[in-house]
Scaffold this motif. Sequence first.
Motif, short mmCIF file in Angstrom:
data_model
loop_
_atom_site.label_atom_id
_atom_site.label_comp_id
_atom_site.label_asym_id
_atom_site.label_seq_id
_atom_site.Cartn_x
_atom_site.Cartn_y
_atom_site.Cartn_z
N CYS A 58 42.32 38.72 48.45
CA CYS A 58 43.27 39.35 47.52
C CYS A 58 42.77 40.73 47.11
O CYS A 58 41.60 40.90 46.75
CB CYS A 58 43.45 38.45 46.30
SG CYS A 58 44.41 39.22 45.00
N CYS A 61 41.83 40.35 43.06
CA CYS A 61 40.76 39.47 42.54
C CYS A 61 39.74 39.08 43.61
O CYS A 61 38.74 38.46 43.30
CB CYS A 61 41.36 38.22 41.91
SG CYS A 61 42.05 37.06 43.09
N CYS A 70 47.12 37.63 45.98
CA CYS A 70 47.14 36.16 45.94
C CYS A 70 48.20 35.65 44.96
O CYS A 70 48.70 36.40 44.11
CB CYS A 70 45.77 35.60 45.60
SG CYS A 70 45.37 35.66 43.84
N CYS A 73 47.40 36.25 41.16
CA CYS A 73 47.58 37.63 40.71
C CYS A 73 49.06 38.04 40.73
O CYS A 73 49.49 38.88 39.94
CB CYS A 73 46.79 38.59 41.59
SG CYS A 73 45.01 38.44 41.36
ZN LIG Z 1 44.25 37.64 43.37
#
Ligand SMILES: [Zn+2]
Length: 206
Positions: A58, A61, A70, A73
Motif C-alpha cells: 500500500c 501504510c 489498501c 486506507c
Molecule cells: Zn494502506
Amino acid sequence: MEFSSKLLENAVYEMSQLPGIGKRTALRLVLHMLKQPSEQTMRLTNSLQHLRNDIKFCSNCHNISDVALCEICANPKRDESLVCVVEDIRDVMAIENTGQYKGLYHVLGGKISPMEGIGPQNLTIPSLLNKVKEGIVKELIFALSSTMEGDTTNFYIYKQLEGSGVKTSTIARGISVGDELEYADEITLGRSIVNRIPFENSLKSS
Ligand SMILES: [Zn+2]
C-alpha cells in the motif's frame, strides 16, 4: 541425505529453505506432493507465482495489498488522524481482529536492529516521518513487540517527532514483555489499544 534423483533433491532443497522446515520434513512434503494429482502442485506453484508477481505494498501504510491503496486506507470510515505503528502485516491482522481500532496503520517492515544492520532507512520510517509532517496525523500509537529492538524503534521515532505536536502513545503492556503482538489474545490486545498510555509514561516506568 543421498538422493536417487536430482529433481527430487532440488525440490527438497528449495522446500527446506523455508523457516521451520528441515530436510526430513521437506522430503515428506515433496513425496506427499508426488502422491497427489499434479493439478494440486500446479495450483500451489501458480498461487506462489501470482503472489510474487502481483503483490503490492500500500502506497500509504506499506501493508501487503492487492491494490495500490489498501482496503483499510481506502475506507473513508477510518480515522486518518490516528496511526498505529506496527512491524508487519501479522500485527495489522491481529489488531483488526480485535474490532477495537478504527484508525489507520503504518507498517515498518521490521524493527531497528544495529546487530542485524537494520537502520531507520531500511524501514519505512522516513515515509512515516513525512506523513506526520503533512499534518493530518494527530496521534501515533506504538504497537511494536516489547523487545529491545521494539523499544529502540519506538524511541527513535519518538525522538524524531519531538516538537512536532503529534501525540505519541503506546499500547498498554498488559501483554507480557517479550510476547510478540501476533500471539496476544484478541481481548487483551483490544483492551490494550483502548487503554493505551502516553509514550512518555512508558519511559518512566521502564
Ligand atoms: Zn494502506
